[in-house]
Each structure stands twice: as structure tokens, then as C-alpha cells.
Write a protein that holds these residues in place. Sequence first.
Motif, short mmCIF file in Angstrom:
data_model
loop_
_atom_site.label_atom_id
_atom_site.label_comp_id
_atom_site.label_asym_id
_atom_site.label_seq_id
_atom_site.Cartn_x
_atom_site.Cartn_y
_atom_site.Cartn_z
N LYS A 47 12.95 -2.79 -22.15
CA LYS A 47 13.97 -1.88 -22.69
C LYS A 47 14.45 -0.92 -21.61
N ALA A 48 13.51 -0.34 -20.85
CA ALA A 48 13.87 0.61 -19.80
C ALA A 48 14.75 -0.05 -18.73
N LYS A 49 14.40 -1.27 -18.35
CA LYS A 49 15.21 -1.96 -17.34
C LYS A 49 16.57 -2.34 -17.90
N GLY A 50 16.61 -2.73 -19.17
CA GLY A 50 17.88 -3.05 -19.80
C GLY A 50 18.76 -1.83 -19.95
N ASP A 51 18.16 -0.68 -20.24
CA ASP A 51 18.92 0.57 -20.41
C ASP A 51 19.58 1.02 -19.11
N LYS A 52 19.09 0.56 -17.97
CA LYS A 52 19.67 0.92 -16.68
C LYS A 52 20.92 0.10 -16.36
N LEU A 53 21.14 -0.94 -17.15
CA LEU A 53 22.29 -1.83 -16.93
C LEU A 53 23.44 -1.44 -17.85
N GLU A 54 24.63 -1.75 -17.43
CA GLU A 54 25.79 -1.60 -18.30
C GLU A 54 25.67 -2.59 -19.45
N HIS A 55 26.23 -2.23 -20.59
CA HIS A 55 26.18 -3.12 -21.76
C HIS A 55 26.72 -4.51 -21.41
N SER A 56 27.84 -4.56 -20.70
CA SER A 56 28.45 -5.84 -20.36
C SER A 56 27.52 -6.69 -19.49
N GLU A 57 26.75 -6.05 -18.62
CA GLU A 57 25.82 -6.80 -17.78
C GLU A 57 24.68 -7.38 -18.62
N ARG A 58 24.18 -6.61 -19.59
CA ARG A 58 23.13 -7.12 -20.48
C ARG A 58 23.66 -8.30 -21.29
N VAL A 59 24.90 -8.20 -21.75
CA VAL A 59 25.51 -9.30 -22.52
C VAL A 59 25.63 -10.54 -21.64
N ASN A 60 26.09 -10.37 -20.42
CA ASN A 60 26.23 -11.51 -19.51
C ASN A 60 24.89 -12.17 -19.22
N ILE A 61 23.85 -11.38 -19.04
CA ILE A 61 22.52 -11.93 -18.81
C ILE A 61 22.06 -12.70 -20.04
N SER A 62 22.29 -12.12 -21.21
CA SER A 62 21.90 -12.78 -22.45
C SER A 62 22.62 -14.11 -22.62
N LYS A 63 23.92 -14.13 -22.34
CA LYS A 63 24.68 -15.36 -22.45
C LYS A 63 24.23 -16.39 -21.43
N LYS A 64 23.92 -15.93 -20.22
CA LYS A 64 23.45 -16.82 -19.17
C LYS A 64 22.15 -17.51 -19.58
N ILE A 65 21.24 -16.75 -20.17
CA ILE A 65 19.96 -17.29 -20.60
C ILE A 65 20.13 -18.18 -21.82
N GLY A 66 20.92 -17.74 -22.77
CA GLY A 66 21.13 -18.51 -24.00
C GLY A 66 19.92 -18.50 -24.90
N TRP A 67 19.96 -19.41 -25.87
CA TRP A 67 18.86 -19.53 -26.83
C TRP A 67 18.37 -20.96 -26.90
N GLN A 68 18.59 -21.74 -25.85
CA GLN A 68 18.19 -23.14 -25.82
C GLN A 68 16.72 -23.28 -26.14
N GLU A 69 16.42 -24.18 -27.03
CA GLU A 69 15.03 -24.45 -27.38
C GLU A 69 14.50 -25.57 -26.50
#
Length: 78
Positions: A47-69
Motif C-alpha cells: 500500500k505504501a509503495k502504491g501510494d507513492k505512485l500516481e493513480h494512472s501509474e497504478r492502473v497501468n501496472i494493474s492492467k499490465k499484470i492482468g488477472w490471468q489464471e
Amino acid sequence: MTEDEKREIDCMSYEQLLRRWRFTPSYPLENKMFQGDTGEYYAQVMKAKGDKLEHSERVNISKKIGWQEFNSKGGKKW
């Protein structure tokens, strides 16, 4: 929590933490990093590391990772 676990968590980037958070199997021996004091520390650091990022950067990281099983042999599950 051991010093090695703490050091491992501290050295990981937000992307690495999030990827592990999403894709570590739920088997007891494999998810020790998410249990007890270690799990609480892991969540706080992520959470602390995520809070240091801009919202758009967190979203881009999340999309990059995805939810692939993945299946038990490490292959993609379609």
C-alpha cells in the motif's frame, strides 16, 4: 516474520508485490508471505509503495499484470 522475509518484501517494487499478491497459489505453504505478521507487513508495504505512485501509474501496472489464471503446472488456464 523473519529478517529474510522482511528484506525480500522491502526490496520488491510495487509491480512485483502486486504480481505476487495476485498470482501466488492459495496453498498454505506457498502463501506464508500473506499470513500473520508477515502478511500484514506485506500489505502495508504494498500500500505504501502504491501510494507513492500516481493513480494512472497504478492502473497501468494493474492492467499490465492482468488477472490471468495459471494452472498447477504453470501454464495459462484458458
